[in-house]
Design a protein around this motif. Structure first.
Motif, PDB file in Angstrom:
ATOM      1  N   UNK A  93       0.837  -1.199   0.000  1.00 48.41           N
ATOM      2  CA  UNK A  93       0.000   0.000   0.000  1.00 48.41           C
ATOM      3  C   UNK A  93       0.873   1.251   0.000  1.00 48.41           C
ATOM      4  N   UNK A  94       2.049   1.110   0.577  1.00 47.21           N
ATOM      5  CA  UNK A  94       3.067   2.159   0.569  1.00 47.21           C
ATOM      6  C   UNK A  94       4.408   1.470   0.359  1.00 47.21           C
ATOM      7  N   UNK A  95       5.313   2.166  -0.321  1.00 52.07           N
ATOM      8  CA  UNK A  95       6.659   1.630  -0.505  1.00 52.07           C
ATOM      9  C   UNK A  95       7.645   2.407   0.355  1.00 52.07           C
ATOM     10  N   UNK A  96       8.749   1.770   0.665  1.00 52.26           N
ATOM     11  CA  UNK A  96       9.843   2.397   1.405  1.00 52.26           C
ATOM     12  C   UNK A  96      11.085   2.384   0.504  1.00 52.26           C
ATOM     13  N   UNK A  97      11.123   3.227  -0.529  1.00 54.29           N
ATOM     14  CA  UNK A  97      12.238   3.172  -1.472  1.00 54.29           C
ATOM     15  C   UNK A  97      13.591   3.402  -0.819  1.00 54.29           C
ATOM     16  N   UNK A  98      13.611   4.155   0.276  1.00 54.32           N
ATOM     17  CA  UNK A  98      14.881   4.419   0.957  1.00 54.32           C
ATOM     18  C   UNK A  98      15.553   3.163   1.464  1.00 54.32           C
ATOM     19  N   UNK A  99      14.768   2.141   1.807  1.00 55.09           N
ATOM     20  CA  UNK A  99      15.380   0.899   2.287  1.00 55.09           C
ATOM     21  C   UNK A  99      16.271   0.283   1.202  1.00 55.09           C
ATOM     22  N   UNK A 100      15.730   0.126   0.003  1.00 65.99           N
ATOM     23  CA  UNK A 100      16.522  -0.450  -1.086  1.00 65.99           C
ATOM     24  C   UNK A 100      17.707   0.417  -1.460  1.00 65.99           C
ATOM     25  N   UNK A 101      17.493   1.723  -1.433  1.00 67.95           N
ATOM     26  CA  UNK A 101      18.577   2.646  -1.772  1.00 67.95           C
ATOM     27  C   UNK A 101      19.728   2.533  -0.771  1.00 67.95           C
ATOM     28  N   UNK A 102      19.387   2.544   0.512  1.00 69.06           N
ATOM     29  CA  UNK A 102      20.430   2.446   1.542  1.00 69.06           C
ATOM     30  C   UNK A 102      21.072   1.063   1.520  1.00 69.06           C
ATOM     31  N   UNK A 103      20.268   0.021   1.294  1.00 71.09           N
ATOM     32  CA  UNK A 103      20.814  -1.341   1.210  1.00 71.09           C
ATOM     33  C   UNK A 103      21.856  -1.412   0.092  1.00 71.09           C
ATOM     34  N   UNK A 104      21.517  -0.894  -1.092  1.00 71.74           N
ATOM     35  CA  UNK A 104      22.461  -0.940  -2.212  1.00 71.74           C
ATOM     36  C   UNK A 104      23.694  -0.083  -1.932  1.00 71.74           C
TER      37      UNK A 104
END
Length: 160
Positions: A93-104
């Protein structure tokens, strides 16, 4: 804070060998073990489940979870069988794009430009944060360090 995190490992090959087990030791699963140990060291409860890759098994795990948050490990790569992202993202319902960005960004320090291959992501489904991690032990460790640093804050916001 009392918190329960479901740890779902999506691996068709491991599932074919061990079936639907609820203990990473019974599945010879180092990544699942790393995730559970980090959860328990942080003082939370972790439940483990091994499932096969695939949209239906992953979506069923997400929809039936009664935990406060979920970590799905595996199935985030580029092969035809890697369907974790395709299963999870349509439910968000909502995404947390920062998680993937910080992970990468953090992965880049460890594995260099191969970090671009990860599709690690996160989102919220029915007030439950869902984190999708690659299946390697290093990715499990890194992902859990990021998740555990912010999980209480994330839960506070999704419950508002």
């Amino acid at each position: 804070m009392d918190m329960i995190l479901d740890v779902v490992v999506a691996s068709t090959s491991r599932y074919a060998k061990f079936g639907s087990v609820r203990d990473p030791d019974r599945a010879e699963d180092l990544s699942g073990k790393v995730i559970l140990e980090k959860i328990r060291t942080a003082g939370y409860t972790g439940n483990y489940l091994l499932i096969p890759d695939g949209v239906e098994p992953i979506q069923r795990a997400i929809k039936t979870s009664s935990a406060d948050a979920m970590v799905i490990c595996g199935g985030t790569g580029l092969t035809a069988l890697d369907l974790t992202i395709e299963a999870a993202e349509p439910l968000f319902e909502k995404t947390l794009p920062g998680f993937g960005e910080i992970f990468r960004w953090q992965s880049m320090k460890e594995v260099g430009t191969r970090a671009m291959l990860t599709r690690a992501t996160a989102g919220v489904f029915m007030k439950k944060p869902i984190f999708c991690l690659p299946g390697s032990p290093g990715a499990a460790r890194l992902g859990m360090d990021l998740i555990l640093a912010e999980i209480e804050h994330i839960l506070k916001h999704v419950m508002e």
